[in-house]
Design a protein around this motif. Structure first.
Motif, short mmCIF file in Angstrom:
data_model
loop_
_atom_site.label_atom_id
_atom_site.label_comp_id
_atom_site.label_asym_id
_atom_site.label_seq_id
_atom_site.Cartn_x
_atom_site.Cartn_y
_atom_site.Cartn_z
N PHE A 174 0.82 -1.29 0.20
CA PHE A 174 -0.04 -0.03 -0.25
C PHE A 174 1.19 0.80 0.33
O PHE A 174 0.56 2.49 -0.79
N GLU A 175 2.49 0.91 0.71
CA GLU A 175 2.99 2.79 0.85
C GLU A 175 3.68 2.80 -0.29
O GLU A 175 3.66 3.66 -0.33
N ARG A 176 3.94 1.31 -0.95
CA ARG A 176 4.98 2.21 -2.13
C ARG A 176 4.14 2.76 -3.62
O ARG A 176 5.02 3.08 -4.07
N VAL A 177 2.84 1.55 -3.22
CA VAL A 177 1.70 2.47 -4.24
C VAL A 177 1.57 3.59 -4.23
O VAL A 177 1.54 4.21 -5.07
N LEU A 178 0.86 4.03 -3.09
CA LEU A 178 0.40 4.76 -3.25
C LEU A 178 1.74 6.07 -3.54
O LEU A 178 1.82 7.14 -4.17
N ARG A 179 2.66 5.96 -3.14
CA ARG A 179 4.36 6.92 -2.86
C ARG A 179 4.68 7.10 -4.32
O ARG A 179 5.16 7.66 -5.12
N GLY A 206 -11.51 3.82 7.13
CA GLY A 206 -11.14 2.89 8.09
C GLY A 206 -10.29 3.54 9.41
O GLY A 206 -9.77 4.79 9.26
N ASP A 207 -9.75 2.62 10.54
CA ASP A 207 -9.23 3.18 11.65
C ASP A 207 -7.71 3.12 10.71
O ASP A 207 -6.74 2.61 11.30
N ARG A 208 -7.23 4.51 10.78
CA ARG A 208 -6.03 4.32 10.19
C ARG A 208 -5.24 4.53 11.38
O ARG A 208 -3.74 4.15 11.32
N PRO A 249 2.96 3.80 10.98
CA PRO A 249 3.06 5.85 11.02
C PRO A 249 3.79 6.11 9.39
O PRO A 249 3.18 7.23 9.44
N SER A 250 4.56 5.52 9.02
CA SER A 250 5.22 5.32 7.87
C SER A 250 3.58 5.50 6.85
O SER A 250 3.65 6.27 5.31
N LEU A 251 3.17 4.21 6.51
CA LEU A 251 1.86 4.64 6.27
C LEU A 251 1.24 5.44 6.31
O LEU A 251 0.05 6.07 5.66
N GLN A 252 0.67 5.80 7.48
CA GLN A 252 -0.58 6.77 8.10
C GLN A 252 0.17 8.25 6.90
O GLN A 252 -0.68 9.41 6.93
N SER A 253 1.61 8.82 7.02
CA SER A 253 1.81 9.74 6.57
C SER A 253 1.73 9.59 5.29
O SER A 253 1.40 11.04 4.63
N ALA A 290 -1.35 11.64 0.49
CA ALA A 290 -1.87 11.21 -0.76
C ALA A 290 -3.29 12.65 -0.26
O ALA A 290 -3.32 13.11 -1.34
N MET A 291 -3.98 12.17 0.79
CA MET A 291 -5.15 13.64 0.41
C MET A 291 -4.58 14.70 0.93
O MET A 291 -5.92 15.31 -0.30
N GLN A 292 -3.98 14.83 0.80
CA GLN A 292 -3.64 16.79 0.86
C GLN A 292 -3.12 16.88 -0.36
O GLN A 292 -3.92 17.76 -0.85
N ALA A 293 -2.39 16.23 -0.69
CA ALA A 293 -2.13 16.46 -2.12
C ALA A 293 -2.93 16.14 -3.41
O ALA A 293 -3.67 17.47 -4.57
N THR A 294 -4.79 15.77 -3.02
CA THR A 294 -5.60 15.75 -4.25
C THR A 294 -6.66 15.87 -3.25
O THR A 294 -7.48 16.49 -4.01
N ALA A 295 -6.60 17.05 -2.55
CA ALA A 295 -8.31 17.12 -1.58
C ALA A 295 -8.61 18.39 -2.67
O ALA A 295 -9.98 18.48 -2.71
N HIS A 296 -8.23 18.97 -3.25
CA HIS A 296 -9.09 19.75 -4.77
C HIS A 296 -9.09 18.77 -5.89
O HIS A 296 -9.40 20.20 -7.18
N ASN A 297 -8.86 18.00 -6.50
CA ASN A 297 -8.57 17.60 -6.97
C ASN A 297 -10.59 16.97 -7.07
O ASN A 297 -11.29 17.16 -6.97
N GLN A 298 -10.75 17.27 -8.74
CA GLN A 298 -12.49 17.52 -8.72
C GLN A 298 -12.85 16.50 -10.13
O GLN A 298 -13.64 16.17 -10.22
N GLY A 299 -11.57 15.50 -10.59
CA GLY A 299 -12.13 14.32 -11.37
C GLY A 299 -12.48 13.17 -10.42
O GLY A 299 -13.18 13.44 -9.12
N VAL A 300 -12.22 11.74 -10.71
CA VAL A 300 -13.33 10.46 -10.11
C VAL A 300 -12.55 11.01 -8.44
O VAL A 300 -11.75 10.93 -8.14
#
Ligand code: IPE
Ligand code: IPE
Ligand code: MG
Length: 249
Positions: free
Chosen positions: A92-97, A114-116, A121-125, A130-140
């Motif tokens: 999960f972590e690798r794919v996200l990065r 889900g309960d993060r 901790p490395s996955l949590q960050s 990722a949530m922050q960087a895409t928070a304003h995206n309007q696509g899918v």
């Protein structure tokens, strides 16, 4: 002469663009069996499963379906052998990065349910970034369920509501379905119109129980790593044959 590339990405002509589901939930099941059929270790199936998910996300964009919610790890999946759990967490972590730039370029907004707090901790960050960087995206609108379980979600909502009552900020008479739903992980998502589960299993496995009260369900024996555009097309055809009544006539 080669066909214009749009032909490859257009909505198939037998689908009605005006009655597509707006939100599709998927239970990505059968990765392990896919690998076992090839005498490969189960985790190979999880790797292939990521490719299938990426291709599906692109299809949502191409066909104009606004939201996808994918079950990646349940609260019960901690019961699997440690090596598999560890592999999944690292995956999960690798794919996200690796995929964040692409998500941003494709205008995808990624969120997690889900309960993060129980994740490393490395996955949590990585998730927070990722949530922050895409928070304003309007696509899918792409939601990933990790360490998600409906029963945990519902109990957590009860606890939060009870606390508000105890603190004197909420009158029990004000608790209704709308208020309850606002305390779920999915508070900013519409309920799914369609659930797809692969691998032939016909159960919900603790997924979005509250949210799927009126969701159409589609089960296919295709294993998740083989779930491609053609398979999704079939699911959408089945969805478009349904008559959703919501208790009315
Ligand atoms: C789904 O595939 C992925 C996760 C639950 C993480 P499985 O790993 O459940 O594959 P099968 O069902 O054992 O084949
Ligand atoms: C459901 O699949 C969870 C995910 C796909 C993440 P499982 O393979 O864990 O479900 P069961 O155990 O067959 O019900
Ligand atoms: Mg399974």
């Amino acid at each position: 002469m080669t066909a214009p590339s749009s032909l490859l990405t257009d909505l198939p002509s037998d689908l009605d663009a005006s009655s597509l589901p707006r939100h599709v939930a998927v239970i990505m099941d059968g990765n392990g069996r896919w690998a076992q059929q090839r005498q490969a270790p189960r985790v190979m199936g999880h790797r292939k499963g990521v490719d299938a998910l990426k291709a599906l996300l692109r299809c949502f964009k191409d066909w104009g379906i606004p939201a996808l919610t994918a079950y990646a790890f349940s609260t019960e999946n901690w019961g699997r052998p440690l090596e598999e759990v560890d592999f999944l967490m690292v995956l999960f972590e690798r794919v996200l990065r690796a995929e964040l730039k692409e998500l941003i370029r494709e205008d995808v907004r990624i969120r997690f349910v889900g309960d993060r707090t129980q994740l490393r901790p490395s996955l949590q960050s990585e998730i927070a970034g990722a949530m922050q960087a895409t928070a304003h995206n309007q696509g899918v609108q792409f939601t990933v369920a990790i360490n998600y379980g409906s029963r945990e979600e519902i109990v957590r909502a009860c606890r939060r509501i009870a606390l508000e009552v105890q603190q004197g900020n909420l009158n029990p008479a004000e608790i209704d379905e709308k208020l309850f739903a606002q305390h779920l992980y999915t508070h900013d998502l519409e309920d799914p119109d369609l659930l797809i589960r692969t691998s032939g299993e016909q159960r919900l496995s603790n997924y979005l129980l509250w949210q799927m009260a009126y969701t159409e369900q589609y089960f296919t024996s295709t294993l998740w790593p083989d779930f491609d555009r053609a398979a999704f097309h079939k699911a959408l055809l089945s969805y478009q044959e349904r008559h959703r009544r919501f208790g009315r006539l």
